[in-house]
Design a protein around this motif. Structure first.
Motif, short mmCIF file in Angstrom:
data_model
loop_
_atom_site.label_atom_id
_atom_site.label_comp_id
_atom_site.label_asym_id
_atom_site.label_seq_id
_atom_site.Cartn_x
_atom_site.Cartn_y
_atom_site.Cartn_z
N ALA A 49 5.40 80.69 17.09
CA ALA A 49 4.05 80.72 16.48
C ALA A 49 4.16 80.20 15.21
N PHE A 50 4.88 80.44 14.16
CA PHE A 50 4.83 80.11 12.86
C PHE A 50 5.26 78.38 12.86
N THR A 107 4.14 76.29 15.10
CA THR A 107 2.89 75.57 15.53
C THR A 107 1.93 75.56 14.37
N VAL A 108 1.90 76.66 13.56
CA VAL A 108 1.10 76.48 12.40
C VAL A 108 1.37 75.47 11.66
N LYS A 121 0.70 72.02 12.98
CA LYS A 121 -0.70 71.76 12.78
C LYS A 121 -1.18 71.43 11.40
N PHE A 122 -0.79 72.34 10.58
CA PHE A 122 -1.09 71.92 8.94
C PHE A 122 -0.64 70.76 8.41
N ALA A 137 -3.97 84.36 16.75
CA ALA A 137 -3.94 83.85 15.46
C ALA A 137 -3.82 82.10 15.59
N LEU A 138 -3.14 81.67 16.61
CA LEU A 138 -2.94 80.05 16.73
C LEU A 138 -4.38 79.67 17.25
N VAL A 152 -6.11 79.16 14.16
CA VAL A 152 -5.45 78.21 13.18
C VAL A 152 -6.16 76.74 13.92
N GLN A 153 -5.95 76.67 15.16
CA GLN A 153 -6.50 75.42 15.80
C GLN A 153 -8.07 75.07 15.65
N ARG A 189 -9.67 76.06 12.90
CA ARG A 189 -9.85 75.78 11.69
C ARG A 189 -9.54 74.20 11.55
#
Lengths: 212, 193
Positions: free
Chosen positions: A82-83, A85-86, A89-90, B21-22, B25-26, B28
């Motif tokens: 999960a982290f 993927t964040v 994407k960031f 949560a993902l 994020v996606q 956004r």
């Protein structure tokens, strides 16, 4: 529970040099070899690892009382994914060029052993403060290791540091063919020599203080 | 069955939580990432075609080599058609090389070249991304196919190879030749009017 295990400060300091993830634990070798061609890529990777390790360690530490032994690795991997993927994407959203340069190595943080190792060794056994200190210390150690390799490779292979021309770029390129240092063999050679150096220093220190 | 669910409740709960949560994020960051991809092409248009303005660029579908492909029609600030930007791809030394090629209104002269994607050897083949190499294509007529040479070029269809990266230089030149030839065939007679 509270008294056993190293204190947060010990965790923090251990990660930087005494238990450096790359030089002492030999973990996370894949990014260590793959993204140390230049400083910018190495430091972006270190930042991503810091974010993922801090997030995963905190999360695992907070739910450590609920973990079942046979399902804990699954929980670690889920949390880490999960982290990651964040982070991926960031980087793609705000650092597009870097995201193209790092390619698959950001998603591959999921299988970076440093993170699952810290979840197992520290976060699943200690409180959030120790887990956070551990994450920051280990990430600093990782960043330091990547920076040492990337500095050697970028300065020798490309004649630059952090993309800044050191003034002998043409010489490095054309006269001495040090371009090898920017290529994959350069990563192995640099890591091998630095690792040997680190071991030599450690054994020299042991000889001076035999009881330690 | 129930026993498994009871044991795995934490995993299921975490999966749901992380999934939500993902998704957030996606939603956004997704549009921003898409924008980055598009901008990469549009940002280059003014650099590939002299006088072109990014905001006025229009994407068209042209039938090129038997398939519909996107090309970018470049306009200047006064709305005059000044040239084209086409996407091209082909095999390089390591992997597929993706290029953007700038052309004048009639496709007769190359006005610029940009490398979108390449996995050529670092410090050798990937010098194809540097302006020093890309600049060698600027101003070249498209009447004859371009040729790579290892000596300073004498004819106007010759491109000086990167030393140590002849294969990469030749790959880029081959991709440019093929893409320009196909595009010129697809371009309606009389050029961009």
């Amino acid at each position: 529970m509270a008294k056993d295990g190293p204190t947060p400060l010990e965790r923090f300091i251990q990660g930087i040099l005494p238990e450096n993830p790359v030089y002492r634990q030999l973990l996370g070798m894949c990014p260590t070899l793959a993204v140390t061609g230049n400083m910018k890529a190495a430091m972006t990777m270190s930042g991503a690892v810091l974010f993922v390790l801090l997030g995963a360690n905190l999360m695992v530490s907070l739910i450590r009382g609920l973990l079942k032994p046979h399902l804990r690795i699954l929980v670690f991997t889920l949390t880490i994914a999960a982290f990651v993927t964040v982070a991926d994407k960031f980087i793609a959203a705000y650092m597009w060029e870097m995201s193209k340069e790092l390619g698959p190595y950001v998603p591959l943080i999921i299988v970076n052993c440093i993170i699952i190792c810290r979840c197992e060794v520290c976060a699943s056994k200690q409180g959030p403060v120790a887990a956070a200190a551990d994450a920051v210390g280990q990430s600093l150690g990782f960043a330091l290791a990547l920076a040492s390799i990337a500095t050697v490779r970028e300065v020798l292979g490309s004649g630059t540091w952090f993309g800044i021309d050191l003034g002998w770029r043409a010489a490095a390129y054309d006269n001495y063919k040090l371009v090898l240092m920017a290529l994959p063999p350069g990563a192995f050679i640099t890591l091998g020599l630095l690792l040997g150096g680190a071991n030599w220093m450690a054994s020299a220190r042991r000889r001076r203080r035999p009881q330690a | 069955m129930v026993r498994y669910l009871v044991q795995a409740w934490l995993v299921l709960l975490l999966a749901l939580g992380f999934g939500a949560a993902l998704a957030a994020v996606q939603s956004r960051l997704g549009p921003r990432i898409e924008q980055n991809k598009r901008d990469e092409t549009y940002d280059q248009v003014p650099r590939l075609v002299a006088g072109a303005v990014k905001e006025r660029t229009r994407e068209l579908k042209l039938k090129i080599g038997g398939e519909e492909r996107a090309v970018y029609k470049a306009f200047d600030g006064a709305g005059r058609h000044v040239g084209w930007v086409i996407k091209a791809a082909g095999q390089g030394f390591a992997d597929v090389i993706e290029l953007l090629i700038g052309l004048d209104r009639r496709g007769e002269t190359i006005t610029g070249l940009y490398v979108l994607e390449n996995k050529e050897t670092p410090a050798l083949g990937n010098k194809i991304v540097e302006p020093a190499f890309r600049g060698r294509f600027r101003g070249k007529p498209t009447a004859r196919p371009l040729k790579v040479t290892k000596k300073p070029p004498r004819a106007d269809n010759e491109i000086l190879a990167i030393s140590g990266a002849t294969v990469s230089s030749e790959s880029v030149t081959r991709i440019v030749n093929a893409a320009v030839a196909e595009f010129k065939r697809a371009l309606p007679a009389g050029g961009g009017h």
